[in-house]
Design a protein around this motif. Structure first.
Motif, PDB file in Angstrom:
ATOM      1  N   LEU A 326     -29.946  76.088 -41.450  1.00  0.00           N
ATOM      2  CA  LEU A 326     -29.956  75.365 -40.091  1.00  0.00           C
ATOM      3  C   LEU A 326     -31.223  76.254 -39.292  1.00  0.00           C
ATOM      4  O   LEU A 326     -31.967  75.218 -38.261  1.00  0.00           O
ATOM      5  N   GLU A 327     -31.789  77.192 -39.380  1.00  0.00           N
ATOM      6  CA  GLU A 327     -33.430  77.518 -40.043  1.00  0.00           C
ATOM      7  C   GLU A 327     -33.994  77.145 -41.134  1.00  0.00           C
ATOM      8  O   GLU A 327     -33.590  77.634 -42.018  1.00  0.00           O
ATOM      9  N   GLU A 328     -35.259  76.784 -40.672  1.00  0.00           N
ATOM     10  CA  GLU A 328     -35.916  76.699 -41.930  1.00  0.00           C
ATOM     11  C   GLU A 328     -36.636  77.357 -42.880  1.00  0.00           C
ATOM     12  O   GLU A 328     -36.693  78.756 -43.078  1.00  0.00           O
ATOM     13  N   PRO A 329     -36.254  77.246 -44.537  1.00  0.00           N
ATOM     14  CA  PRO A 329     -36.629  78.846 -45.283  1.00  0.00           C
ATOM     15  C   PRO A 329     -38.268  79.744 -45.005  1.00  0.00           C
ATOM     16  O   PRO A 329     -38.802  79.100 -44.917  1.00  0.00           O
ATOM     17  N   THR A 330     -38.323  80.887 -44.881  1.00  0.00           N
ATOM     18  CA  THR A 330     -39.087  81.450 -44.834  1.00  0.00           C
ATOM     19  C   THR A 330     -39.470  82.708 -45.601  1.00  0.00           C
ATOM     20  O   THR A 330     -38.476  82.839 -46.117  1.00  0.00           O
ATOM     21  N   THR A 331     -40.951  83.054 -46.071  1.00  0.00           N
ATOM     22  CA  THR A 331     -41.018  84.204 -47.022  1.00  0.00           C
ATOM     23  C   THR A 331     -40.155  85.458 -46.845  1.00  0.00           C
ATOM     24  O   THR A 331     -40.433  85.795 -47.612  1.00  0.00           O
ATOM     25  N   ASP A 332     -39.854  85.515 -45.997  1.00  0.00           N
ATOM     26  CA  ASP A 332     -39.495  86.375 -45.091  1.00  0.00           C
ATOM     27  C   ASP A 332     -38.225  87.073 -45.616  1.00  0.00           C
ATOM     28  O   ASP A 332     -37.360  88.359 -45.395  1.00  0.00           O
ATOM     29  N   ASN A 333     -37.723  85.523 -45.557  1.00  0.00           N
ATOM     30  CA  ASN A 333     -36.381  85.871 -46.718  1.00  0.00           C
ATOM     31  C   ASN A 333     -34.472  86.373 -45.736  1.00  0.00           C
ATOM     32  O   ASN A 333     -33.278  86.152 -45.802  1.00  0.00           O
ATOM     33  N   LYS A 334     -35.187  85.396 -44.798  1.00  0.00           N
ATOM     34  CA  LYS A 334     -34.186  85.815 -43.460  1.00  0.00           C
ATOM     35  C   LYS A 334     -33.810  84.429 -43.523  1.00  0.00           C
ATOM     36  O   LYS A 334     -34.170  83.573 -43.072  1.00  0.00           O
ATOM     37  N   THR A 335     -32.089  83.872 -43.255  1.00  0.00           N
ATOM     38  CA  THR A 335     -31.386  82.366 -43.390  1.00  0.00           C
ATOM     39  C   THR A 335     -30.522  82.783 -42.262  1.00  0.00           C
ATOM     40  O   THR A 335     -30.069  83.667 -42.105  1.00  0.00           O
ATOM     41  N   VAL A 336     -30.903  80.849 -41.395  1.00  0.00           N
ATOM     42  CA  VAL A 336     -29.291  80.785 -41.113  1.00  0.00           C
ATOM     43  C   VAL A 336     -28.538  79.734 -41.493  1.00  0.00           C
ATOM     44  O   VAL A 336     -29.955  78.396 -41.424  1.00  0.00           O
ATOM     45  N   MET A 337     -28.456  79.794 -42.027  1.00  0.00           N
ATOM     46  CA  MET A 337     -27.510  78.386 -43.661  1.00  0.00           C
ATOM     47  C   MET A 337     -26.195  78.113 -42.974  1.00  0.00           C
ATOM     48  O   MET A 337     -24.830  78.623 -42.459  1.00  0.00           O
ATOM     49  N   LYS A 338     -25.205  76.710 -43.256  1.00  0.00           N
ATOM     50  CA  LYS A 338     -23.758  76.285 -43.301  1.00  0.00           C
ATOM     51  C   LYS A 338     -23.258  76.300 -44.492  1.00  0.00           C
ATOM     52  O   LYS A 338     -25.005  75.686 -45.452  1.00  0.00           O
ATOM     53  N   LEU A 339     -22.756  76.714 -44.666  1.00  0.00           N
ATOM     54  CA  LEU A 339     -22.332  76.760 -46.542  1.00  0.00           C
ATOM     55  C   LEU A 339     -20.938  75.824 -46.815  1.00  0.00           C
ATOM     56  O   LEU A 339     -20.022  75.962 -45.659  1.00  0.00           O
ATOM     57  N   SER A 340     -21.322  74.869 -46.858  1.00  0.00           N
ATOM     58  CA  SER A 340     -20.020  74.036 -47.719  1.00  0.00           C
ATOM     59  C   SER A 340     -19.367  73.527 -49.154  1.00  0.00           C
ATOM     60  O   SER A 340     -20.699  73.023 -49.501  1.00  0.00           O
ATOM     61  N   LEU A 341     -18.166  73.862 -48.859  1.00  0.00           N
ATOM     62  CA  LEU A 341     -18.000  73.611 -50.450  1.00  0.00           C
ATOM     63  C   LEU A 341     -16.557  72.210 -50.787  1.00  0.00           C
ATOM     64  O   LEU A 341     -15.592  72.056 -49.033  1.00  0.00           O
ATOM     65  N   PRO A 342     -16.746  70.929 -50.719  1.00  0.00           N
ATOM     66  CA  PRO A 342     -15.945  70.106 -51.396  1.00  0.00           C
ATOM     67  C   PRO A 342     -14.396  70.769 -51.177  1.00  0.00           C
ATOM     68  O   PRO A 342     -14.842  71.010 -52.558  1.00  0.00           O
ATOM     69  N   VAL A 343     -13.360  70.177 -50.891  1.00  0.00           N
ATOM     70  CA  VAL A 343     -12.770  70.700 -51.710  1.00  0.00           C
ATOM     71  C   VAL A 343     -11.494  69.192 -51.712  1.00  0.00           C
ATOM     72  O   VAL A 343     -11.122  68.085 -51.174  1.00  0.00           O
ATOM     73  N   TYR A 344     -10.832  68.687 -52.897  1.00  0.00           N
ATOM     74  CA  TYR A 344     -10.211  67.424 -53.177  1.00  0.00           C
ATOM     75  C   TYR A 344      -8.560  68.011 -53.499  1.00  0.00           C
ATOM     76  O   TYR A 344      -8.607  69.133 -53.905  1.00  0.00           O
ATOM     77  N   LYS A 345      -7.724  67.735 -53.803  1.00  0.00           N
ATOM     78  CA  LYS A 345      -5.927  67.457 -54.318  1.00  0.00           C
ATOM     79  C   LYS A 345      -6.520  67.218 -55.791  1.00  0.00           C
ATOM     80  O   LYS A 345      -7.160  66.228 -55.574  1.00  0.00           O
TER      81      LYS A 345
END
Length: 345
Positions: A326-345
């Motif tokens: 959600l914010e571009e990765p930079t060298t300071d190693n600080k991230t804002v991200m959305k982790l999405s895991l697809p799930v199925y039956k």
């Protein structure tokens, strides 16, 4: 013969008129342009002292789709530089340098065009006025030879039109940026939610790298820059023509010594790719378990484990994990991200 003599007289007449008129035209020209934008100075200044930001909204660059741009470290502030070259017209090229910076107050640019040895000197002054910013541009044009001195008669109009268009572009860039920041501020981090996500088409790069210390994240930053440069420079995409970058990988490969992943950005349609390092990948519509995460990249592991545990508890099959920056990765190693895991039956 008579017509030849008449033609010579006409040429000499207009040449004499030009010569006399150019006596009154200065060999160089100075002028000032003032603009105001309805955003605070802390939002506006980074769009000027970072040349990668600068070229995304300045119409000098956005209006020419054939320009190839190259940036040099440092990428922002005093000492930063970039070069531009038209891929179809070899006479259009140049360099821009930031020669001086007083943060949130003053910038001094130098612009060299083509074979000219004397640059444009462009000084900018930023004045904070409540939540607005006044920008004053001071232009000092290069000296022109007597033959080319007439260019000084049109240079001011050119730059006035350029800045008018550029400021409109900048307003839209900041509008989108501020809207995004507002959305990020309203996110609830570290809580698991369920989403139904539509299919997406990504354009990006396949990578395999070591997963030791900070090597993985440094590799992500490198490939992020590769993808963004290709999308913006080679494909000529503007900010509103692609989505937020997504990294796709096995959900539990954070434990492996070597990691393979696909890093790309959402685009609207497939088009011709001239670099074999890049390819397209489709994400199918699916139900997802989602966690928003903020912090150092290594800290995402706990959130990933939470997603995997939830899927296992619900006896669901899983797909590849998607990490949306959600914010571009930079060298300071600080991230804002959305982790999405697809799930199925």
């Amino acid at each position: 013969m008579r017509w030849l003599k008449f033609g010579i007289i006409i040429v000499l007449f207009f040449g004499a008129v030009y010569t006399v008129s150019m006596i009154f035209v200065e060999e160089k020209k100075n002028f000032t342009i003032e603009k105001e934008i309805n955003y605070p100075i802390e939002k506006v200044f980074p769009q000027f002292n970072n040349l990668q930001n600068f070229t995304r909204w300045n119409s000098f660059f956005t209006d020419n789709k054939n320009l190839s741009l190259q940036y040099f470290t440092p990428y922002e502030g005093e000492g930063s530089a970039m070069s531009f070259r038209d891929r179809k017209d070899e006479d259009i090229y140049g360099d821009i340098f930031i020669r001086y910076e007083n943060p949130e107050h003053t910038l001094k640019y130098q612009l060299f065009e083509g074979r000219k040895n004397t640059p444009y000197q462009i000084d900018l002054k930023f004045i904070s006025e409540n939540d607005k910013t006044k920008i004053i541009w001071y232009f000092h044009t290069p000296k022109q030879s007597f033959i080319k001195r007439s260019l000084n008669l049109i240079s001011e109009n050119f730059w006035v039109n350029n800045i008018d268009k550029s400021m409109k572009n900048l307003y839209h860039v900041l509008e989108n940026k501020v809207d995004k920041e507002t959305q990020l501020e309203s996110l609830k981090f570290d809580s698991l939610i369920v989403e139904q996500q539509d299919s997406q088409l990504l354009m990006g790069i396949n990578v395999t790298t070591k997963n030791i210390k900070d090597a993985l994240f440094k590799n992500i930053v490198i490939n992020h820059n590769k993808v963004m440069n290709y999308v913006k420079m080679d494909l000529g995409k503007k900010d509103d023509e692609y989505g937020e970058p997504i990294l796709i990988t096995d959900a539990d490969n954070y434990k492996d010594k070597e990691v393979s992943y696909f890093y790309g950005v959402p685009v609207s349609k497939k088009e011709t790719i001239t670099d074999n390092n890049f390819s397209f990948r489709t994400l199918n519509s699916s139900r997802y378990y989602v966690i928003f995460y903020k912090g150092n990249y290594d800290g995402r592991v706990k959130a990933i484990q939470q997603l995997l545990t939830k899927a296992k508890h619900d006896t669901l099959r899983i797909g590849d994990l998607q990490q949306t920056f959600l914010e571009e990765p930079t060298t300071d190693n600080k991230t804002v991200m959305k982790l999405s895991l697809p799930v199925y039956k």
